[in-house]
Design a protein around this motif. Structure first.
Motif, PDB file in Angstrom:
ATOM      1  N   ASP A 250      41.700 -75.896  45.495  1.00  0.00           N
ATOM      2  CA  ASP A 250      40.529 -75.518  44.726  1.00  0.00           C
ATOM      3  C   ASP A 250      40.624 -74.139  44.077  1.00  0.00           C
ATOM      4  O   ASP A 250      40.168 -73.958  42.955  1.00  0.00           O
ATOM      5  CB  ASP A 250      39.238 -75.663  45.554  1.00  0.00           C
ATOM      6  N   ARG A 268      45.590 -81.724  41.025  1.00  0.00           N
ATOM      7  CA  ARG A 268      44.244 -82.208  41.343  1.00  0.00           C
ATOM      8  C   ARG A 268      43.360 -81.089  41.894  1.00  0.00           C
ATOM      9  O   ARG A 268      43.656 -80.488  42.929  1.00  0.00           O
ATOM     10  CB  ARG A 268      44.312 -83.344  42.371  1.00  0.00           C
ATOM     11  N   THR A 269      42.237 -80.865  41.213  1.00  0.00           N
ATOM     12  CA  THR A 269      41.260 -79.888  41.661  1.00  0.00           C
ATOM     13  C   THR A 269      40.286 -80.532  42.644  1.00  0.00           C
ATOM     14  O   THR A 269      39.686 -81.569  42.344  1.00  0.00           O
ATOM     15  CB  THR A 269      40.479 -79.319  40.464  1.00  0.00           C
ATOM     16  N   THR A 271      36.719 -80.308  44.669  1.00  0.00           N
ATOM     17  CA  THR A 271      35.440 -79.751  44.233  1.00  0.00           C
ATOM     18  C   THR A 271      34.403 -79.641  45.342  1.00  0.00           C
ATOM     19  O   THR A 271      33.230 -79.446  45.076  1.00  0.00           O
ATOM     20  CB  THR A 271      34.867 -80.611  43.090  1.00  0.00           C
ATOM     21  N   HIS A 301      40.868 -84.281  38.897  1.00  0.00           N
ATOM     22  CA  HIS A 301      40.001 -83.770  39.954  1.00  0.00           C
ATOM     23  C   HIS A 301      39.695 -84.899  40.930  1.00  0.00           C
ATOM     24  O   HIS A 301      40.167 -86.029  40.766  1.00  0.00           O
ATOM     25  CB  HIS A 301      38.724 -83.167  39.367  1.00  0.00           C
ATOM     26  N   ALA A 305      33.682 -83.292  40.003  1.00  0.00           N
ATOM     27  CA  ALA A 305      33.755 -82.035  39.251  1.00  0.00           C
ATOM     28  C   ALA A 305      32.452 -81.760  38.519  1.00  0.00           C
ATOM     29  O   ALA A 305      31.774 -82.662  38.045  1.00  0.00           O
ATOM     30  CB  ALA A 305      34.904 -82.081  38.255  1.00  0.00           C
ATOM     31  N   HIS A 371      37.001 -81.952  33.496  1.00  0.00           N
ATOM     32  CA  HIS A 371      36.484 -80.909  34.388  1.00  0.00           C
ATOM     33  C   HIS A 371      36.891 -79.516  33.930  1.00  0.00           C
ATOM     34  O   HIS A 371      36.252 -78.526  34.287  1.00  0.00           O
ATOM     35  CB  HIS A 371      36.964 -81.141  35.824  1.00  0.00           C
TER      36      HIS A 371
END
Length: 433
Positions: A250, A268-269, A271, A301, A305, A371
């Motif tokens: 993150d 990949r973020t 959240t 994400h 997001a 996102h």
């Protein structure tokens, strides 16, 4: 602002060019490196890790290889399952390949819980026994970390790679730390029990000054600071190559000083915790040719997001305490170049290593999900409002050299060797996804 490269500029960011140079910034050696794809089926293990095998842990297999005087390439096969414990690959005669023997990266998981705010005493109590019988080259790493009051980000990794030529293939590295260590008296937690503020660095993979590190079909999982690409010393770079990898986190979850090529990777973020997120935080020296280069990657994400709160990255103003950028709102504020970066209001110093840590990142032919803030995909360091650690986004060298021209002259610093059009941040051929 979304700085776009021209076709001619983008053509200079091929894998062969990015991975070609190593050494001191501004005086790098021409040392071509073209890593070949790795086929796990053709990697014959010298040791196998798992119940009833050569070793019951990855570090045990590493220790065996060193104790037996192995040189050259040492292949350690890791059986399917979750394997707890830290893994340190020290610099020496051996070049290690860690290969998961499962069908997919998720079948073989190297997992541990360690974070930057852990004390040296807690670290030693938790991990000391696993290093007690290790070779001196490994044990000395443990002993140095254990002597620290707080272990810091540079020592909070599941895997620590110091050995040149290391290869990781077909496995998962997970730091299970869940941002749940209390800091600063704040008790602001989300539904998952995670603190939403504070320093919660927990590294999955640390490339600690090693060169020619190849990572293929590997999943790296944590929250803050998942992948740390560290130079041997400030102003010196080494190279890593990531292909077909899945990297998630993150805050600043791909960060560091060295050069790295990413191809066909998923970025990949997560959240669940951070109100604001940055996928990358490069701290590349101004005279190092390349920082992080992403080619044919997917920035995505976890499905939750909040549009506009996420960025491709921010340039890590590494170690800054007092900035020469912007218009200060502190009476009598002054900053000069000094041997270290420090601030005792209203006067500060900034080291050349910190000043030159401009951060370089280029993203090519990749898919960027919604996102990411479309209007401002790159973010300032330490916020957009001036403070003693502020630095605006630097898209090219002129964004640093022009506003600081008078100050640099006063400090006796010349950057005549730096073309103002030198690219720090850029995109080319990307699409939304």
């Amino acid at each position: 602002m979304r700085p776009q490269l021209t076709p001619a500029q983008a053509a200079g960011y091929t894998r062969s060019q990015v991975l070609r140079y190593v050494g001191s910034a501004g005086a790098e050696r021409d040392d071509p490196w073209t890593p070949e794809p790795l086929d796990p089926a053709r990697l014959v293990p010298d040791y196998v890790v798992g119940s009833g095998c050569d070793a019951d842990g990855v570090q045990t297999a590493v220790n065996l290889a060193i104790a037996e005087g192995r040189t050259g390439r040492v292949v350690i096969g890791i059986a399917a399952g979750t394997h707890a414990g830290l893994v340190y690959l020290p610099r020496g005669a051996a070049r290690f390949t860690l290969v998961g023997l499962g069908d997919h990266p998720a079948d073989v998981v190297l997992s541990e819980n360690i974070d930057a705010e852990m004390s040296g005493t807690e670290y030693s109590a938790k991990f000391g026994q696993s290093f007690a019988q290790a070779h001196a080259s490994v044990r000395s790493i443990h002993d140095r970390i254990a002597a620290l009051d707080t272990i810091t980000t540079a020592n909070a990794s599941v895997i620590r790679v110091e050995a040149d030529g290391t290869q990781l293939v077909n496995l998962t590295v997970r730091n299970t730390y869940n941002c749940d260590r209390a800091q600063g008296g704040s008790d602001d937690r989300n539904a998952a029990g995670q603190f939403t503020t504070g320093q919660h660095q927990a590294v999955a993979l640390l490339v600690a000054g090693a060169d020619r590190v190849q990572v293929q079909n590997v999943a790296l999982k944590s929250f803050q600071d998942t992948l740390y690409l560290q130079s041997p010393t400030r102003g010196e770079t080494v190279r890593s190559c990531f292909t077909d990898c899945d990297i998630e986190g993150d805050v600043d979850f791909i960060f560091g000083q060295s050069t790295a090529w990413f191809a066909r990777c998923t970025i990949r973020t997560l959240t669940s915790r951070a109100a604001k997120s940055w996928a990358t935080a490069p701290s590349t020296d101004i005279r190092t040719r390349f920082g992080f280069v992403f080619h044919d990657c997917h920035f995505t994400h976890d499905g939750h997001a909040r549009p506009g709160q996420f960025h491709l990255g921010r340039q890590w103003f590494e170690g800054v305490r007092a900035t020469p950028f912007g218009l200060p709102d502190i009476s009598g504020y002054r900053v000069t170049i000094g041997p270290t970066s420090a601030y005792h209001a209203p006067v500060g110093t900034i080291s050349l290593a910190t000043l030159n840590a401009v951060g370089k990142c280029v993203i090519l032919h990749s898919r960027i999900a919604g996102h990411i803030d479309a209007a401002s995909p790159w973010d300032a360091w330490s916020g957009n409002t001036w403070n003693p650690r502020h630095r605006p986004v630097l898209y090219r060298a002129a964004d640093m050299l022009s506003p600081l021209a008078d100050w640099l002259r006063q400090q006796g610093q010349s950057y005549d060797d730096i073309c103002p059009d030198t690219i720090f941040l850029g995109e080319y051929g990307n699409s939304t996804a």
